[in-house]
Design a protein around this motif. Structure first.
Motif, PDB file in Angstrom:
ATOM      1  N   ASP A 135     -20.782 -25.310  -5.511  1.00  0.00           N
ATOM      2  CA  ASP A 135     -20.589 -26.515  -5.691  1.00  0.00           C
ATOM      3  C   ASP A 135     -19.795 -27.221  -6.805  1.00  0.00           C
ATOM      4  O   ASP A 135     -18.939 -27.961  -6.571  1.00  0.00           O
ATOM      5  CB  ASP A 135     -21.834 -27.296  -5.446  1.00  0.00           C
ATOM      6  N   TYR A 136     -20.018 -26.635  -8.014  1.00  0.00           N
ATOM      7  CA  TYR A 136     -19.236 -27.062  -9.244  1.00  0.00           C
ATOM      8  C   TYR A 136     -17.936 -26.802  -9.121  1.00  0.00           C
ATOM      9  O   TYR A 136     -16.970 -27.473  -9.718  1.00  0.00           O
ATOM     10  CB  TYR A 136     -20.088 -26.449 -10.405  1.00  0.00           C
ATOM     11  N   ASP A 137     -17.517 -25.667  -8.603  1.00  0.00           N
ATOM     12  CA  ASP A 137     -16.061 -25.463  -8.210  1.00  0.00           C
ATOM     13  C   ASP A 137     -15.405 -26.646  -7.532  1.00  0.00           C
ATOM     14  O   ASP A 137     -14.267 -26.956  -8.112  1.00  0.00           O
ATOM     15  CB  ASP A 137     -15.711 -24.282  -7.765  1.00  0.00           C
ATOM     16  N   LYS A 138     -16.133 -26.857  -6.410  1.00  0.00           N
ATOM     17  CA  LYS A 138     -15.675 -28.108  -5.498  1.00  0.00           C
ATOM     18  C   LYS A 138     -15.398 -29.489  -6.263  1.00  0.00           C
ATOM     19  O   LYS A 138     -14.304 -30.036  -6.166  1.00  0.00           O
ATOM     20  CB  LYS A 138     -16.145 -28.073  -4.276  1.00  0.00           C
ATOM     21  N   ARG A 139     -16.468 -29.625  -7.063  1.00  0.00           N
ATOM     22  CA  ARG A 139     -16.449 -30.766  -7.868  1.00  0.00           C
ATOM     23  C   ARG A 139     -15.281 -30.970  -9.005  1.00  0.00           C
ATOM     24  O   ARG A 139     -14.620 -31.985  -9.172  1.00  0.00           O
ATOM     25  CB  ARG A 139     -17.720 -31.207  -8.646  1.00  0.00           C
ATOM     26  N   GLN A 140     -15.016 -29.845  -9.382  1.00  0.00           N
ATOM     27  CA  GLN A 140     -14.028 -29.652 -10.412  1.00  0.00           C
ATOM     28  C   GLN A 140     -12.781 -29.742  -9.982  1.00  0.00           C
ATOM     29  O   GLN A 140     -11.735 -30.510 -10.617  1.00  0.00           O
ATOM     30  CB  GLN A 140     -14.102 -28.184 -11.104  1.00  0.00           C
ATOM     31  N   ASP A 141     -12.450 -29.470  -8.639  1.00  0.00           N
ATOM     32  CA  ASP A 141     -11.252 -29.569  -7.889  1.00  0.00           C
ATOM     33  C   ASP A 141     -11.077 -31.052  -7.632  1.00  0.00           C
ATOM     34  O   ASP A 141      -9.892 -31.603  -7.581  1.00  0.00           O
ATOM     35  CB  ASP A 141     -11.183 -28.760  -6.537  1.00  0.00           C
ATOM     36  N   ILE A 142     -12.225 -31.631  -7.192  1.00  0.00           N
ATOM     37  CA  ILE A 142     -11.905 -33.107  -6.700  1.00  0.00           C
ATOM     38  C   ILE A 142     -11.609 -33.706  -7.996  1.00  0.00           C
ATOM     39  O   ILE A 142     -10.842 -34.716  -8.020  1.00  0.00           O
ATOM     40  CB  ILE A 142     -13.369 -33.528  -6.158  1.00  0.00           C
ATOM     41  N   LYS A 143     -12.308 -33.720  -9.025  1.00  0.00           N
ATOM     42  CA  LYS A 143     -11.932 -34.230 -10.506  1.00  0.00           C
ATOM     43  C   LYS A 143     -10.490 -33.971 -10.836  1.00  0.00           C
ATOM     44  O   LYS A 143      -9.702 -34.995 -11.281  1.00  0.00           O
ATOM     45  CB  LYS A 143     -12.720 -33.766 -11.600  1.00  0.00           C
ATOM     46  N   ARG A 144     -10.108 -32.887 -10.737  1.00  0.00           N
ATOM     47  CA  ARG A 144      -8.636 -32.442 -10.934  1.00  0.00           C
ATOM     48  C   ARG A 144      -7.692 -33.212 -10.147  1.00  0.00           C
ATOM     49  O   ARG A 144      -6.749 -33.693 -10.645  1.00  0.00           O
ATOM     50  CB  ARG A 144      -8.450 -31.058 -11.119  1.00  0.00           C
ATOM     51  N   ARG A 145      -8.085 -33.191  -8.997  1.00  0.00           N
ATOM     52  CA  ARG A 145      -6.931 -34.005  -7.897  1.00  0.00           C
ATOM     53  C   ARG A 145      -6.903 -35.583  -8.322  1.00  0.00           C
ATOM     54  O   ARG A 145      -5.949 -36.111  -8.121  1.00  0.00           O
ATOM     55  CB  ARG A 145      -7.550 -33.798  -6.427  1.00  0.00           C
ATOM     56  N   THR A 146      -8.225 -36.165  -8.575  1.00  0.00           N
ATOM     57  CA  THR A 146      -8.132 -37.498  -8.829  1.00  0.00           C
ATOM     58  C   THR A 146      -7.489 -37.826 -10.134  1.00  0.00           C
ATOM     59  O   THR A 146      -6.556 -38.782 -10.247  1.00  0.00           O
ATOM     60  CB  THR A 146      -9.473 -38.061  -8.890  1.00  0.00           C
TER      61      THR A 146
END
Length: 164
Positions: A135-146
């Motif tokens: 889950d934390y990997d997914k959150r990091q990806d979302i943060k990086r994209r934004t």
């Protein structure tokens, strides 16, 4: 002089993509595999009806099988129609299958279909060797994209001369 119409190349087109796979998994490597289909399945695919959601590939007895690929029944078919979620065989070279068997067996990895497309009139599947994300990997990806999106917006504003 009239403009020439662009021809839509029906022999080389993407039929479906599995966008959720890149969100849920780290894609380590990809392969191109052929798919064994029935006549009504290819006709249904050409109508654009297919779903890669929840599908995956397994290795049984040295062969790779695609599970849970949903191809709805052909609208003009009759008693010859296929079962929508049947198991379909994937075509790869023996050395590719052997290397995939070793890679899947070694770690916590799975085979996920990424894209289904036509290539020279034949249906091909882009198969990815994937490892699940936390889950934390997914959150990091979302943060990086934004963050990337905000940077491109700001650059666009600066180029246009808009002060924000």
């Amino acid at each position: 002089m009239a403009k020439k119409k662009k021809k839509v190349d029906e022999n080389n087109s993407v039929l479906a993509t599995n966008r959720k796979a890149r969100h849920d998994y780290h894609i380590i490597d990809t392969w191109e595999a052929g798919v064994v289909l029935l006549g009504t399945e290819i006709k249904s695919l050409r109508e654009g009806k297919v779903s890669l959601v929840d599908s995956f590939a397994t290795i049984d007895n040295g062969e790779i099988w695609l599970q849970h690929l949903h191809i709805p029944q052909y609208s003009m078919g009759s008693w010859t129609n296929h079962t929508p979620k049947r198991t379909r065989k994937l075509l790869l070279h023996r050395n590719e299958i052997d290397s995939l068997m070793g890679k899947v067996r070694d770690g916590n990895r799975t085979l996920v279909p990424l894209k289904l497309y036509l290539k020279n009139g034949r249906v091909k599947l882009e198969l990815g060797l994937a490892q699940g994300k936390q889950d934390y990997d997914k959150r990091q990806d979302i943060k990086r994209r934004t963050e990337e999106r905000e940077v491109t917006r700001e650059l666009g504003r600066r180029i246009k001369g808009i002060n924000a």
